[in-house]
Design a protein around this motif. Structure first.
Motif, PDB file in Angstrom:
ATOM      1  N   SER A  48       0.833  -1.216   0.000  1.00 15.72           N
ATOM      2  CA  SER A  48       0.000   0.000   0.000  1.00 15.72           C
ATOM      3  C   SER A  48       0.860   1.256   0.000  1.00 15.72           C
ATOM      4  O   SER A  48       0.555   2.226  -0.690  1.00 15.72           O
ATOM      5  CB  SER A  48      -0.932  -0.001   1.213  1.00 15.72           C
ATOM      6  N   GLU A 101       0.896   4.224  -2.808  1.00 16.85           N
ATOM      7  CA  GLU A 101       0.727   5.647  -2.498  1.00 16.85           C
ATOM      8  C   GLU A 101       1.901   6.468  -3.034  1.00 16.85           C
ATOM      9  O   GLU A 101       1.717   7.541  -3.614  1.00 16.85           O
ATOM     10  CB  GLU A 101       0.570   5.847  -0.991  1.00 16.85           C
ATOM     11  N   PRO A 130     -10.693  -1.082  -3.247  1.00 16.84           N
ATOM     12  CA  PRO A 130     -10.513  -0.052  -2.208  1.00 16.84           C
ATOM     13  C   PRO A 130      -9.245   0.782  -2.404  1.00 16.84           C
ATOM     14  O   PRO A 130      -9.252   1.997  -2.190  1.00 16.84           O
ATOM     15  CB  PRO A 130     -10.431  -0.858  -0.908  1.00 16.84           C
ATOM     16  N   ASP A 143      -9.811   3.219  -5.271  1.00 18.30           N
ATOM     17  CA  ASP A 143     -10.663   4.328  -4.819  1.00 18.30           C
ATOM     18  C   ASP A 143      -9.841   5.388  -4.104  1.00 18.30           C
ATOM     19  O   ASP A 143     -10.001   6.580  -4.339  1.00 18.30           O
ATOM     20  CB  ASP A 143     -11.780   3.825  -3.899  1.00 18.30           C
ATOM     21  N   SER A 144      -8.941   4.955  -3.234  1.00 13.52           N
ATOM     22  CA  SER A 144      -8.138   5.943  -2.492  1.00 13.52           C
ATOM     23  C   SER A 144      -7.125   6.633  -3.404  1.00 13.52           C
ATOM     24  O   SER A 144      -6.870   7.822  -3.256  1.00 13.52           O
ATOM     25  CB  SER A 144      -7.446   5.288  -1.298  1.00 13.52           C
ATOM     26  N   ALA A 170      -8.398   9.483  -5.827  1.00 11.67           N
ATOM     27  CA  ALA A 170      -8.776  10.764  -5.231  1.00 11.67           C
ATOM     28  C   ALA A 170      -7.913  11.895  -5.788  1.00 11.67           C
ATOM     29  O   ALA A 170      -8.300  13.042  -5.758  1.00 11.67           O
ATOM     30  CB  ALA A 170      -8.650  10.701  -3.706  1.00 11.67           C
TER      31      ALA A 170
END
Length: 144
Positions: free
Chosen positions: A16, A20, A73, A76-77, A80
């Protein structure tokens, strides 16, 4: 033609973090980001036709579960932000599949977490990150 960057994830915290970080680099460079989740799968098994049919069904179920529980999920993040983010789920050897997809999509860079969910297996057989560093034809960034 816009640039594409690829990040390999496995559902772990380092994966993750790699996603990011890759998203922030892709946004800064106005590049597309391809998030790849590989379900480890060996094609080297000997089964009856009935077992192969069952195996194919399980494979499809695993892909759908990975899409809904892990990939969606995260996408989706990451969506943004203002970059284009796409997700892909495949079966196979993770390093091999990630490298193949990177070549197929003409990616300019691969991002991956340093450690994943595989634990002792990585110590014995080598990690996905280590394999990518040795085999990838494009730069690999490893995120702690």
């Amino acid at each position: 033609m816009s640039q594409t960057m690829l990040v390999g994830i496995d559902g772990s915290a380092p994966g993750s973090r790699a996603a990011e970080f890759a998203a922030s680099v892709a946004r800064a460079q106005q590049a597309n980001l391809l998030v790849v989740y590989v379900i480890p799968w060996s094609p080297f098994t000997f089964n009856t036709p009935e077992e192969n049919e069952s195996r194919h069904r399980r494979r499809e179920e695993e892909i759908e579960l990975a899409r809904s529980k892990v990939l969606a999920p995260l996408l989706d993040s990451l969506n943004a932000g203002d970059g284009k983010v796409e997700g892909l789920v495949r079966h196979g050897r993770p390093a091999e599949i990630i490298n193949h997809v990177a070549e197929e999509r003409n990616a300019s860079q691969i991002f991956i977490g340093r450690t994943g969910d595989s634990g002792l297996k990585d110590i014995l057989f080598g990690s996905v990150a280590g394999n990518l560093v040795q085999t990838a034809s494009i730069p690999v960034t490893i995120i702690p």
